[in-house]
Write a protein that holds these residues in place. Sequence first.
Motif, PDB file in Angstrom:
ATOM      1  N   VAL A 125     -16.596 102.784  -2.844  1.00  0.00           N
ATOM      2  CA  VAL A 125     -17.876 102.270  -3.334  1.00  0.00           C
ATOM      3  C   VAL A 125     -17.716 101.759  -4.760  1.00  0.00           C
ATOM      4  N   MET A 126     -16.997 102.528  -5.590  1.00  0.00           N
ATOM      5  CA  MET A 126     -16.756 102.097  -6.972  1.00  0.00           C
ATOM      6  C   MET A 126     -15.965 100.797  -7.019  1.00  0.00           C
ATOM      7  N   LEU A 127     -14.947 100.710  -6.173  1.00  0.00           N
ATOM      8  CA  LEU A 127     -14.124  99.504  -6.140  1.00  0.00           C
ATOM      9  C   LEU A 127     -14.948  98.298  -5.687  1.00  0.00           C
ATOM     10  N   LYS A 128     -15.822  98.514  -4.721  1.00  0.00           N
ATOM     11  CA  LYS A 128     -16.709  97.442  -4.251  1.00  0.00           C
ATOM     12  C   LYS A 128     -17.654  96.984  -5.366  1.00  0.00           C
ATOM     13  N   ASN A 129     -18.155  97.953  -6.153  1.00  0.00           N
ATOM     14  CA  ASN A 129     -19.049  97.608  -7.258  1.00  0.00           C
ATOM     15  C   ASN A 129     -18.348  96.799  -8.337  1.00  0.00           C
ATOM     16  N   MET A 130     -17.029  96.989  -8.467  1.00  0.00           N
ATOM     17  CA  MET A 130     -16.267  96.279  -9.497  1.00  0.00           C
ATOM     18  C   MET A 130     -15.836  94.881  -9.053  1.00  0.00           C
ATOM     19  N   LEU A 131     -16.120  94.516  -7.804  1.00  0.00           N
ATOM     20  CA  LEU A 131     -15.681  93.225  -7.267  1.00  0.00           C
ATOM     21  C   LEU A 131     -16.173  92.027  -8.088  1.00  0.00           C
ATOM     22  N   PRO A 132     -17.444  92.000  -8.555  1.00  0.00           N
ATOM     23  CA  PRO A 132     -17.871  90.860  -9.388  1.00  0.00           C
ATOM     24  C   PRO A 132     -17.037  90.696 -10.654  1.00  0.00           C
ATOM     25  N   ALA A 186       1.870  81.822 -13.614  1.00  0.00           N
ATOM     26  CA  ALA A 186       1.520  81.494 -12.229  1.00  0.00           C
ATOM     27  C   ALA A 186       0.655  82.568 -11.594  1.00  0.00           C
ATOM     28  N   MET A 187       0.728  83.810 -12.130  1.00  0.00           N
ATOM     29  CA  MET A 187      -0.061  84.923 -11.579  1.00  0.00           C
ATOM     30  C   MET A 187      -1.024  85.506 -12.614  1.00  0.00           C
ATOM     31  N   ASP A 188      -1.328  84.734 -13.663  1.00  0.00           N
ATOM     32  CA  ASP A 188      -2.119  85.268 -14.767  1.00  0.00           C
ATOM     33  C   ASP A 188      -3.492  85.759 -14.315  1.00  0.00           C
ATOM     34  N   SER A 189      -4.122  85.042 -13.404  1.00  0.00           N
ATOM     35  CA  SER A 189      -5.462  85.429 -12.946  1.00  0.00           C
ATOM     36  C   SER A 189      -5.444  86.795 -12.268  1.00  0.00           C
ATOM     37  N   PHE A 190      -4.438  87.036 -11.414  1.00  0.00           N
ATOM     38  CA  PHE A 190      -4.376  88.315 -10.695  1.00  0.00           C
ATOM     39  C   PHE A 190      -4.133  89.469 -11.655  1.00  0.00           C
ATOM     40  N   GLY A 191      -3.281  89.266 -12.661  1.00  0.00           N
ATOM     41  CA  GLY A 191      -3.023  90.321 -13.633  1.00  0.00           C
ATOM     42  C   GLY A 191      -4.260  90.666 -14.440  1.00  0.00           C
ATOM     43  N   THR A 192      -4.990  89.631 -14.886  1.00  0.00           N
ATOM     44  CA  THR A 192      -6.221  89.858 -15.649  1.00  0.00           C
ATOM     45  C   THR A 192      -7.259  90.574 -14.799  1.00  0.00           C
ATOM     46  N   ALA A 193      -7.387  90.165 -13.541  1.00  0.00           N
ATOM     47  CA  ALA A 193      -8.352  90.813 -12.638  1.00  0.00           C
ATOM     48  C   ALA A 193      -7.996  92.281 -12.425  1.00  0.00           C
ATOM     49  N   CYS A 194      -6.713  92.576 -12.325  1.00  0.00           N
ATOM     50  CA  CYS A 194      -6.253  93.963 -12.169  1.00  0.00           C
ATOM     51  C   CYS A 194      -6.564  94.769 -13.429  1.00  0.00           C
ATOM     52  N   ASN A 195      -6.316  94.176 -14.604  1.00  0.00           N
ATOM     53  CA  ASN A 195      -6.634  94.845 -15.867  1.00  0.00           C
ATOM     54  C   ASN A 195      -8.107  95.219 -15.940  1.00  0.00           C
ATOM     55  N   VAL A 196      -8.963  94.239 -15.695  1.00  0.00           N
ATOM     56  CA  VAL A 196     -10.415  94.400 -15.841  1.00  0.00           C
ATOM     57  C   VAL A 196     -10.965  95.420 -14.845  1.00  0.00           C
ATOM     58  N   THR A 197     -10.524  95.318 -13.606  1.00  0.00           N
ATOM     59  CA  THR A 197     -11.021  96.238 -12.579  1.00  0.00           C
ATOM     60  C   THR A 197     -10.571  97.659 -12.879  1.00  0.00           C
ATOM     61  N   GLY A 198      -9.342  97.812 -13.348  1.00  0.00           N
ATOM     62  CA  GLY A 198      -8.846  99.135 -13.729  1.00  0.00           C
ATOM     63  C   GLY A 198      -9.617  99.749 -14.881  1.00  0.00           C
ATOM     64  N   ASP A 199     -10.185  98.888 -15.752  1.00  0.00           N
ATOM     65  CA  ASP A 199     -11.025  99.398 -16.850  1.00  0.00           C
ATOM     66  C   ASP A 199     -12.197 100.208 -16.300  1.00  0.00           C
ATOM     67  N   GLY A 200     -12.710  99.795 -15.142  1.00  0.00           N
ATOM     68  CA  GLY A 200     -13.817 100.510 -14.516  1.00  0.00           C
ATOM     69  C   GLY A 200     -13.419 101.913 -14.098  1.00  0.00           C
ATOM     70  N   ALA A 201     -12.189 102.079 -13.623  1.00  0.00           N
ATOM     71  CA  ALA A 201     -11.701 103.405 -13.230  1.00  0.00           C
ATOM     72  C   ALA A 201     -11.564 104.307 -14.452  1.00  0.00           C
ATOM     73  N   ILE A 202     -11.041 103.750 -15.550  1.00  0.00           N
ATOM     74  CA  ILE A 202     -10.893 104.540 -16.776  1.00  0.00           C
ATOM     75  C   ILE A 202     -12.255 104.976 -17.306  1.00  0.00           C
ATOM     76  N   ALA A 203     -13.240 104.082 -17.240  1.00  0.00           N
ATOM     77  CA  ALA A 203     -14.586 104.417 -17.722  1.00  0.00           C
ATOM     78  C   ALA A 203     -15.161 105.614 -16.967  1.00  0.00           C
ATOM     79  N   VAL A 204     -14.911 105.672 -15.666  1.00  0.00           N
ATOM     80  CA  VAL A 204     -15.412 106.788 -14.849  1.00  0.00           C
ATOM     81  C   VAL A 204     -14.731 108.094 -15.270  1.00  0.00           C
ATOM     82  N   VAL A 205     -13.429 108.052 -15.524  1.00  0.00           N
ATOM     83  CA  VAL A 205     -12.686 109.243 -15.938  1.00  0.00           C
ATOM     84  C   VAL A 205     -13.167 109.721 -17.304  1.00  0.00           C
TER      85      VAL A 205
END
Length: 387
Positions: A235-242, A362-381
Amino acid sequence: MKHKLKISLLGWVAISIACGILLGQVLPSGVARIFVTFNSLFGNFLSFAIPLIILGLVAPAIGELGKGAGKLLIITALIAYGSTIFSGFFTYFTGVAVFPKIIAPSAELMTLENPESLMLKPFFTVAMPPLMDIMTSLLLAFVVGLGISAIKGTALQNCFIDFRDIIMRLIESVIIPLLPLHIFGIFLNITVSGQVATIIVMFLKVIVVIFVLHIVLLLIQFTLAGIIGRKNPFVMLKNMLPAYLTALGTQSSAATIPVTLRQVLKNGVRENIAVFTVPLCATIHLAGSTMKIVACAMAIILMTGEVVTTGQFVGFILMLGITMVAAPGVPGGAIMAALGLLGSMLNFSETLQALMIALYIAMDSFGTACNVTGDGAIAVVVNRIAK
């Protein structure tokens, strides 16, 4: 009213690679050598600038992190660093298991370790010796940064903030705009040398592996956050999709902060925790960028026929985690901050560094998206720990 077409850095890099491959088959060697000469000059300038980039970015970042460092700041920074380091080692051990099976050494590509052995030579070169070597600049940055955080005065801190602004201008106004031309020259030379097909195949294989890895990393991060925060990870991961999708488009963690903040609040993080952790993690948590750098470095080392050793990469990953704290928030900024470590710890030549830049962007977008989404996990912790 006509709208001016704006091409992203990724777009320019893709155009540069395509033009380098196409024109490399038809341009006379005399014309191609003009671009090889530019590459020589630009590469030497990068060698001069890298120690300054490290000192200008790392020292004030450590100083600011330490100024008035409260318990919550220290906890968040340690979690972010731990996540980044975990990403590096997770990528390394996965790469050890997977890359040797899909990436074979290339006899032609081995010549890229030494630019002097390439087919085309520059018309002339200009020596641009750096003021200090990489390790000296890193050690100086740590000493100055820790010193700034320990003393009461602000004069030195302000000086280094101004110096950081100069370095940021250098990166944004000179280095990043010229990178596509540098990459064009590299692929032009590689095409003339008959090595381009091998490299493109390697690019595609690495991109697929990293895409899968960054999805797995997010699942691990949110599973741990769900266990600690007592929430449903899916559910948390789904909420971070935007936030994930916004980062794919902007290629910037900083530009995605408003969306990340909104989605973190939807995951039940208290507002006072969210407004603290999200902007901080946008700066210091670069697990996705670390994943890309480690994977790309391993792939290129294997392609050039060298051996990937654990001892070599342990130090590289630990230092990379610290260097990523100072990565500027512009597309391609993380790889610029990491160039010094690639050269000093993995012995990457200027040509191999240029390949790293192209593969990374060539993969900059995916790395940034991974960084940002992971920030949500850290915030919960952090939200759970702060209760």
